[in-house]
Write a protein that holds these residues in place. Structure first.
Motif, PDB file in Angstrom:
ATOM      1  N   GLU A 144     -10.788   3.003  63.711  1.00 55.26           N
ATOM      2  CA  GLU A 144     -11.656   2.830  64.894  1.00 55.26           C
ATOM      3  C   GLU A 144     -12.538   4.053  65.023  1.00 55.26           C
ATOM      4  OE1 GLU A 144     -11.767   0.312  67.289  1.00 55.26           O
ATOM      5  OE2 GLU A 144     -10.146  -0.867  66.399  1.00 55.26           O
ATOM      6  N   GLY A 145     -13.805   3.844  65.347  1.00 61.07           N
ATOM      7  CA  GLY A 145     -14.714   4.973  65.489  1.00 61.07           C
ATOM      8  C   GLY A 145     -15.362   5.299  64.157  1.00 61.07           C
ATOM      9  N   HIS A 146     -15.689   6.565  63.944  1.00 58.38           N
ATOM     10  CA  HIS A 146     -16.383   6.958  62.712  1.00 58.38           C
ATOM     11  C   HIS A 146     -15.398   7.306  61.606  1.00 58.38           C
ATOM     12  CE1 HIS A 146     -18.560   9.589  59.892  1.00 58.38           C
ATOM     13  NE2 HIS A 146     -19.500   8.681  60.082  1.00 58.38           N
ATOM     14  N   GLY A 147     -15.746   6.879  60.383  1.00 58.79           N
ATOM     15  CA  GLY A 147     -14.927   7.226  59.235  1.00 58.79           C
ATOM     16  C   GLY A 147     -15.657   6.979  57.931  1.00 58.79           C
ATOM     17  N   VAL A 148     -15.105   7.555  56.865  1.00 59.00           N
ATOM     18  CA  VAL A 148     -15.657   7.392  55.524  1.00 59.00           C
ATOM     19  C   VAL A 148     -14.583   6.742  54.655  1.00 59.00           C
ATOM     20  CG1 VAL A 148     -16.587   8.581  53.508  1.00 59.00           C
ATOM     21  CG2 VAL A 148     -17.128   9.414  55.804  1.00 59.00           C
ATOM     22  N   PHE A 149     -14.956   5.641  53.990  1.00 58.04           N
ATOM     23  CA  PHE A 149     -14.043   4.901  53.122  1.00 58.04           C
ATOM     24  C   PHE A 149     -14.602   4.923  51.709  1.00 58.04           C
ATOM     25  CE2 PHE A 149     -12.800   0.881  51.069  1.00 58.04           C
ATOM     26  CZ  PHE A 149     -11.431   0.978  51.165  1.00 58.04           C
TER      27      PHE A 149
ATOM     28  N   ARG B 283     -18.747   3.513  48.603  1.00 61.73           N
ATOM     29  CA  ARG B 283     -18.542   4.444  49.720  1.00 61.73           C
ATOM     30  C   ARG B 283     -19.209   3.898  50.976  1.00 61.73           C
ATOM     31  NH1 ARG B 283     -20.832   9.083  52.320  1.00 61.73           N
ATOM     32  NH2 ARG B 283     -19.294  10.748  52.558  1.00 61.73           N
ATOM     33  N   TYR B 284     -18.428   3.801  52.047  1.00 64.15           N
ATOM     34  CA  TYR B 284     -18.961   3.417  53.356  1.00 64.15           C
ATOM     35  C   TYR B 284     -18.779   4.581  54.311  1.00 64.15           C
ATOM     36  CZ  TYR B 284     -19.509   1.241  57.920  1.00 64.15           C
ATOM     37  OH  TYR B 284     -19.911   0.955  59.198  1.00 64.15           O
ATOM     38  N   ASP B 285     -19.863   4.969  54.968  1.00 66.37           N
ATOM     39  CA  ASP B 285     -19.845   6.055  55.942  1.00 66.37           C
ATOM     40  C   ASP B 285     -20.441   5.495  57.221  1.00 66.37           C
ATOM     41  OD1 ASP B 285     -20.187   8.313  57.519  1.00 66.37           O
ATOM     42  OD2 ASP B 285     -21.101   9.514  55.929  1.00 66.37           O
ATOM     43  N   GLY B 286     -19.592   5.289  58.233  1.00 72.95           N
ATOM     44  CA  GLY B 286     -20.106   4.715  59.465  1.00 72.95           C
ATOM     45  C   GLY B 286     -19.018   4.382  60.456  1.00 72.95           C
ATOM     46  N   ASN B 287     -19.362   3.480  61.366  1.00 74.83           N
ATOM     47  CA  ASN B 287     -18.459   3.101  62.444  1.00 74.83           C
ATOM     48  C   ASN B 287     -17.535   1.958  62.044  1.00 74.83           C
ATOM     49  OD1 ASN B 287     -19.373   4.988  64.392  1.00 74.83           O
ATOM     50  ND2 ASN B 287     -21.225   3.765  64.628  1.00 74.83           N
ATOM     51  N   TRP B 288     -16.352   1.977  62.659  1.00 75.48           N
ATOM     52  CA  TRP B 288     -15.305   0.996  62.398  1.00 75.48           C
ATOM     53  C   TRP B 288     -14.783   0.434  63.715  1.00 75.48           C
ATOM     54  CZ3 TRP B 288     -13.468  -0.097  57.441  1.00 75.48           C
ATOM     55  CH2 TRP B 288     -13.941   0.723  56.424  1.00 75.48           C
ATOM     56  N   SER B 289     -14.301  -0.800  63.660  1.00 70.10           N
ATOM     57  CA  SER B 289     -13.593  -1.403  64.785  1.00 70.10           C
ATOM     58  C   SER B 289     -12.596  -2.391  64.211  1.00 70.10           C
ATOM     59  CB  SER B 289     -14.574  -2.125  65.713  1.00 70.10           C
ATOM     60  OG  SER B 289     -13.876  -2.712  66.792  1.00 70.10           O
ATOM     61  N   ASN B 290     -11.350  -2.274  64.622  1.00 65.57           N
ATOM     62  CA  ASN B 290     -10.298  -3.181  64.166  1.00 65.57           C
ATOM     63  C   ASN B 290     -10.224  -3.261  62.633  1.00 65.57           C
ATOM     64  OD1 ASN B 290      -8.134  -4.871  64.706  1.00 65.57           O
ATOM     65  ND2 ASN B 290      -9.404  -6.695  64.689  1.00 65.57           N
ATOM     66  N   ASN B 291     -10.283  -2.104  61.985  1.00 63.13           N
ATOM     67  CA  ASN B 291     -10.178  -1.986  60.523  1.00 63.13           C
ATOM     68  C   ASN B 291     -11.348  -2.574  59.745  1.00 63.13           C
ATOM     69  OD1 ASN B 291      -7.793  -0.485  60.185  1.00 63.13           O
ATOM     70  ND2 ASN B 291      -6.559  -2.301  60.559  1.00 63.13           N
TER      71      ASN B 291
ATOM     72  N   GLY C 179     -23.777   1.931  59.980  1.00 57.45           N
ATOM     73  CA  GLY C 179     -23.086   2.459  58.822  1.00 57.45           C
ATOM     74  C   GLY C 179     -23.910   2.342  57.564  1.00 57.45           C
ATOM     75  N   LYS C 180     -23.538   3.117  56.574  1.00 57.62           N
ATOM     76  CA  LYS C 180     -24.229   3.125  55.290  1.00 57.62           C
ATOM     77  C   LYS C 180     -23.213   2.851  54.185  1.00 57.62           C
ATOM     78  CE  LYS C 180     -27.212   5.989  52.393  1.00 57.62           C
ATOM     79  NZ  LYS C 180     -27.896   7.286  52.307  1.00 57.62           N
ATOM     80  N   MET C 181     -23.475   1.800  53.409  1.00 58.67           N
ATOM     81  CA  MET C 181     -22.625   1.444  52.275  1.00 58.67           C
ATOM     82  C   MET C 181     -23.397   1.724  50.996  1.00 58.67           C
ATOM     83  SD  MET C 181     -19.869   0.267  50.996  1.00 58.67           S
ATOM     84  CE  MET C 181     -18.835  -1.142  51.236  1.00 58.67           C
ATOM     85  N   THR C 182     -22.771   2.501  50.133  1.00 54.74           N
ATOM     86  CA  THR C 182     -23.338   2.777  48.821  1.00 54.74           C
ATOM     87  C   THR C 182     -22.371   2.214  47.790  1.00 54.74           C
ATOM     88  OG1 THR C 182     -24.313   4.821  49.676  1.00 54.74           O
ATOM     89  CG2 THR C 182     -24.194   4.579  47.277  1.00 54.74           C
ATOM     90  N   TRP C 183     -22.846   1.237  47.008  1.00 52.43           N
ATOM     91  CA  TRP C 183     -21.997   0.629  45.989  1.00 52.43           C
ATOM     92  C   TRP C 183     -22.094   1.421  44.688  1.00 52.43           C
ATOM     93  CZ3 TRP C 183     -24.496  -2.355  49.643  1.00 52.43           C
ATOM     94  CH2 TRP C 183     -23.686  -3.219  50.385  1.00 52.43           C
ATOM     95  N   ALA C 184     -21.089   1.302  43.874  1.00 55.38           N
ATOM     96  CA  ALA C 184     -21.027   2.029  42.600  1.00 55.38           C
ATOM     97  C   ALA C 184     -22.209   1.684  41.697  1.00 55.38           C
ATOM     98  CB  ALA C 184     -19.706   1.733  41.899  1.00 55.38           C
ATOM     99  N   ASN C 185     -22.756   0.462  41.823  1.00 57.66           N
ATOM    100  CA  ASN C 185     -23.870   0.054  40.962  1.00 57.66           C
ATOM    101  C   ASN C 185     -25.209   0.643  41.400  1.00 57.66           C
ATOM    102  OD1 ASN C 185     -24.659  -1.406  43.203  1.00 57.66           O
ATOM    103  ND2 ASN C 185     -24.539  -3.397  42.214  1.00 57.66           N
ATOM    104  N   GLY C 186     -25.235   1.380  42.547  1.00 54.36           N
ATOM    105  CA  GLY C 186     -26.457   2.017  43.016  1.00 54.36           C
ATOM    106  C   GLY C 186     -27.122   1.314  44.183  1.00 54.36           C
ATOM    107  N   ASP C 187     -26.675   0.108  44.547  1.00 53.25           N
ATOM    108  CA  ASP C 187     -27.211  -0.585  45.723  1.00 53.25           C
ATOM    109  C   ASP C 187     -26.788   0.165  46.982  1.00 53.25           C
ATOM    110  OD1 ASP C 187     -28.215  -2.562  44.057  1.00 53.25           O
ATOM    111  OD2 ASP C 187     -26.672  -4.044  44.549  1.00 53.25           O
ATOM    112  N   VAL C 188     -27.667   0.159  48.004  1.00 45.50           N
ATOM    113  CA  VAL C 188     -27.381   0.847  49.265  1.00 45.50           C
ATOM    114  C   VAL C 188     -27.826  -0.037  50.427  1.00 45.50           C
ATOM    115  CG1 VAL C 188     -27.889   2.872  50.687  1.00 45.50           C
ATOM    116  CG2 VAL C 188     -27.733   3.124  48.218  1.00 45.50           C
ATOM    117  N   TYR C 189     -26.960  -0.146  51.430  1.00 47.21           N
ATOM    118  CA  TYR C 189     -27.337  -0.794  52.689  1.00 47.21           C
ATOM    119  C   TYR C 189     -27.099   0.201  53.807  1.00 47.21           C
ATOM    120  CZ  TYR C 189     -27.282  -3.701  56.858  1.00 47.21           C
ATOM    121  OH  TYR C 189     -27.521  -4.213  58.108  1.00 47.21           O
TER     122      TYR C 189
END
Length: 175
Positions: free
Chosen positions: A74-79, A86-94, A100-110
């Motif tokens: 819950e709240g901010h975390g990096v997974f 890699r996901y760096d952003g907000n979480w709620s209920n797991n 949040g920002k998701m960076t995939w291993a293949n180079g795609d970013v959201y």
């Protein structure tokens, strides 16, 4: 014969449940931070659940470093994953929820809004090939208004439905 079989089945499940409860109690009483390849370093609440700031490493090598509330992310975390996602952003209920920002291993970013673990609302998706889509998403697909810019610099501005161009578009070619 049916009664004996039913009683045996219930007994078998009761024994499995008893074993799980016993294992849970041992882990709870031990308060161990390392169990079967998993590790947690951080704060806990009165029920020994992850609570506050903490870092959890799963047996598969996934790491979550951030805030916890009663055992849930819950709240901010990096997974991060061993594969390099890699996901760096907000979480709620797991689940990823909020900005949040998701960076995939293949180079795609959201980089944008998430709801219940899915890209939802406004965001920018940049593909590893250099395509950039800035606009609205619904359940991980382009939905509503948005602008797609190609690596060559061409722009397609309009509406999207189910991830595909829909209706009229304004096209601006680099040339």
């Amino acid at each position: 014969m049916v009664v004996v079989s039913t009683v045996y089945t219930h007994w078998k499940y009761a024994m499995k449940l008893q074993t799980l409860v016993s294992l849970g109690m041992v882990l709870l009483m031990a308060g161990s931070t390392a169990v079967a390849g998993m590790e947690y370093e951080g704060e806990r609440n009165a029920f020994n659940r992850f609570h506050g700031k903490g870092k959890f490493t799963s047996s598969r090598g996934e790491v979550y470093d951030g805030t916890w509330v009663d055992g849930s992310r819950e709240g901010h975390g990096v997974f991060t994953t061993p594969a390099g996602d890699r996901y760096d952003g907000n979480w709620s209920n797991n689940q990823e929820n909020g900005q949040g920002k998701m960076t995939w291993a293949n180079g795609d970013v959201y980089d944008g809004n998430w709801v219940a673990g899915k890209m939802q609302g406004e965001g920018t998706f940049t593909s590893a090939k250099g395509e950039i889509f800035k606009g609205n998403f619904s359940s991980n697909v382009r939905q509503g208004k948005g602008v797609l810019t190609t690596p060559a610099g061409d722009k397609f501005e309009g509406s999207w439905k189910g991830g595909k161009k829909s209706g009229e578009f304004r096209v601006s070619l680099r040339d």
